[in-house]
Structures are given as C-alpha cells and as structure tokens.
Design a protein around this motif. Structure first.
Motif, PDB file in Angstrom:
ATOM      1  N   SER A  44       1.166  -1.363  -0.027  1.00  0.00           N
ATOM      2  CA  SER A  44      -0.255   0.265  -0.004  1.00  0.00           C
ATOM      3  C   SER A  44       1.068   1.094   0.357  1.00  0.00           C
ATOM      4  O   SER A  44       0.708   2.346   0.454  1.00  0.00           O
ATOM      5  CB  SER A  44      -0.633  -0.197   1.256  1.00  0.00           C
ATOM      6  N   LYS A  74       2.362   3.929  -1.727  1.00  0.00           N
ATOM      7  CA  LYS A  74       2.048   4.118  -3.004  1.00  0.00           C
ATOM      8  C   LYS A  74       3.497   4.872  -3.701  1.00  0.00           C
ATOM      9  O   LYS A  74       4.026   5.702  -4.827  1.00  0.00           O
ATOM     10  CB  LYS A  74       1.023   6.079  -2.339  1.00  0.00           C
ATOM     11  N   LYS A 123      -3.647  -1.977  -5.684  1.00  0.00           N
ATOM     12  CA  LYS A 123      -2.599  -2.600  -5.033  1.00  0.00           C
ATOM     13  C   LYS A 123      -1.586  -4.399  -5.814  1.00  0.00           C
ATOM     14  O   LYS A 123      -2.297  -4.852  -5.668  1.00  0.00           O
ATOM     15  CB  LYS A 123      -2.154  -2.141  -3.865  1.00  0.00           C
TER      16      LYS A 123
END
Length: 290
Positions: free
Chosen positions: A42, A44, A86
C-alpha cells in the motif's frame, strides 16, 4: 553424569537439566513473516518509484506491463490516484527484480494490508520494526487478551496498562484502539495475521525481545507472594498448560529456573468491583523462587 534413555530412569534418580539454553537469537523482518501472495503493498511512493523505473527501462507503461505479463489497465491503475488496485508483495518483488532494484529494496515498504478469500479486510497497517515495544504488546495480549480475525482485544482493569497498550499500538502501527468497558479493541485482519506469525518466532528471538514479551505477560497475569514482608516467590498464571510451558522455556533462555504448579478449580468465588468472578478452569502457575 551417565546418559540413559528416558525409559531406563528409575525412581529417586537425579536428572541433570541445563541451566540455560544458549540460542543465538535473530530478528526477522515483518514482511518475511507473511505469505507474499496474500500481502498487498500500500506504499504509493515505493510503487511509483518502481513503476517509473520500469517505464524508463522499457520506454512505456504498456511495454512494462507486457514484460511483466500483467494486464495493462490493472498495471496502470496501481499508480492512479484514488484507485484501490495494489500489487501483491509477490508481484512487487517481480517488478523490483525486473527494474534491477537491490534485493533489500522491498524492506523500504512502509505500509501493507492482508487480503485473502477466506476473510477480506483491506485495512492497511504501518510496518513496524520487531522491537521491544512490539513484543511487550504481544505479551500483554497473550496474557490478558485475545487475538482473533474479527477482534484483537486487551482486557484489564488497570488504566495505566490500557494507556500504555494503546500508545504502543498507535506508535507501532498507526492504529487507534476503541475502548469498551475493560476492553481496548482493534479490528484489523492484517494485524491479526502479523501477531499470529510473530507468536511463532518467540523462541528464536534475541534475549532483549524475550524479556520484553515476558514483561508484558507478567504485567498482565503476574503476581508476587511475600513472606515476613520480603519477596518470597513470583508467579505467572495462565489457564493453558502450553502457554505455561512456553513461559518456562523462555525463562530458561534467561537462566531463570521455574516450576509449573497446576491449581484445582476453586469452589469459592471472588469479587471485582462488586462483580462475582468465578474460575471455571484450572490454572497453571509458573513459579520462580519459593
């Protein structure tokens, strides 16, 4: 000392036991505790870093997705703002390898979530280091709490312990506990999986982390007995024999000898704040001293 098989030992003979188990402890990384196919990355920033490197290497996102054998739309969606797509940790490792990133780059990931078909809960957590604070929290939960897929709960009447537990949970994972009466609760599948995997590593950890776990366990279920106002013995209570044996083993890692005493189910009952408390199962006390 004479070596014998257990079946040859006679009544009245003495058995030599080690004073200490000398084990070179090691600390695994949190990511190595999980099945990488069930972990979603997760972070980014980390994803964008790798995707941009692939784009630069192969000239476009489309060509990168082809080399990775990944659907182009799904691959592109990983870096789109507000999109929940993701990569799994397994696929992220493949991306890093193709982008020629160092093998240890995956350990820079800051946030993950655990997703499987049996129980979906995409709430993410911050990845903590396996340190003394984390092991202390696990010790509290293993003594005065429970860890399940639906709820992780610390149960105690000591407000100081609740405050300490909640602050360490927030510092480690970025999660806030929810208080209900004597319970401090968290609802997070990823955290459940992490704690269960961490439990399985207890016996291989270094001494300082074992001490931290024991501190948490004793704060939850420990007691002391005095004789003539002096410390007579220390006890650690648990309803499960397996847990008492684990505590005894970990104490031996620290050169602390102990014994396990099983107590019968009492016929009388006690009271806490006027509330009747009955013991329904026999207890196993790990006794030090006395």
């Amino acid at each position: 000392i004479v070596w014998k098989e257990a079946k040859e030992v006679m009544t009245g003979e003495y058995i030599a036991t080690p004073r200490r188990y000398n084990i070179d402890g090691k600390i695994p990384h949190i990511l190595d505790l999980f099945n990488p196919s069930n972990v979603q990355v997760s972070d980014k920033e980390a994803i964008l870093n790798v995707v941009n490197s692939l784009k630069y290497k192969f000239g476009s996102l489309k060509e990168s997705s082809k080399r990775l054998n990944k659907n182009y739309d799904n691959f592109k969606a990983m870096i789109r703002n507000g999109n929940s797509t993701k990569p799994s940790l397994e696929f992220f490792k493949k991306m890093c390898l193709m982008a020629e990133f160092p093998k240890d780059f995956i350990y820079t990931i800051k946030r993950i979530r655990f997703v499987d078909n049996a129980y979906r809960n995409p709430n993410e957590i911050k990845i903590p280091k396996i340190n003394e604070d984390l092991l202390y929290v696990l010790g509290l939960l293993n003594s005065d709490g429970y860890i399940s897929k639906t709820c992780i709960s610390f149960i105690n009447k000591d407000e100081t312990l609740h405050s300490l537990y909640s602050s360490k949970i927030y510092e480690s994972f970025g999660l806030k506990t929810k208080r209900y009466k004597d319970n401090s609760n968290i609802y997070n599948k990823t955290l459940f999986m992490l704690f269960k995997e961490l439990e399985s590593t207890l016996t291989i950890l270094p001494d300082n982390l074992i001490i931290a776990w024991l501190k948490g366990f004793v704060d939850g279920d420990g007691w002391v007995a005095l004789e003539n106002k002096n410390l007579h013995r220390i006890g650690i209570a648990t309803a499960k024999k397996e847990k008492a044996e684990l505590v005894q083993f970990l104490l031996l890692r620290l050169s602390i000898l102990s014994k396990i005493e099983k107590t019968k189910i009492p016929t009388a009952y006690g009271k806490i704040d006027g509330r009747i408390v009955k013991t329904l199962k026999p207890k196993h006390n790990v006794i030090i001293g006395g």
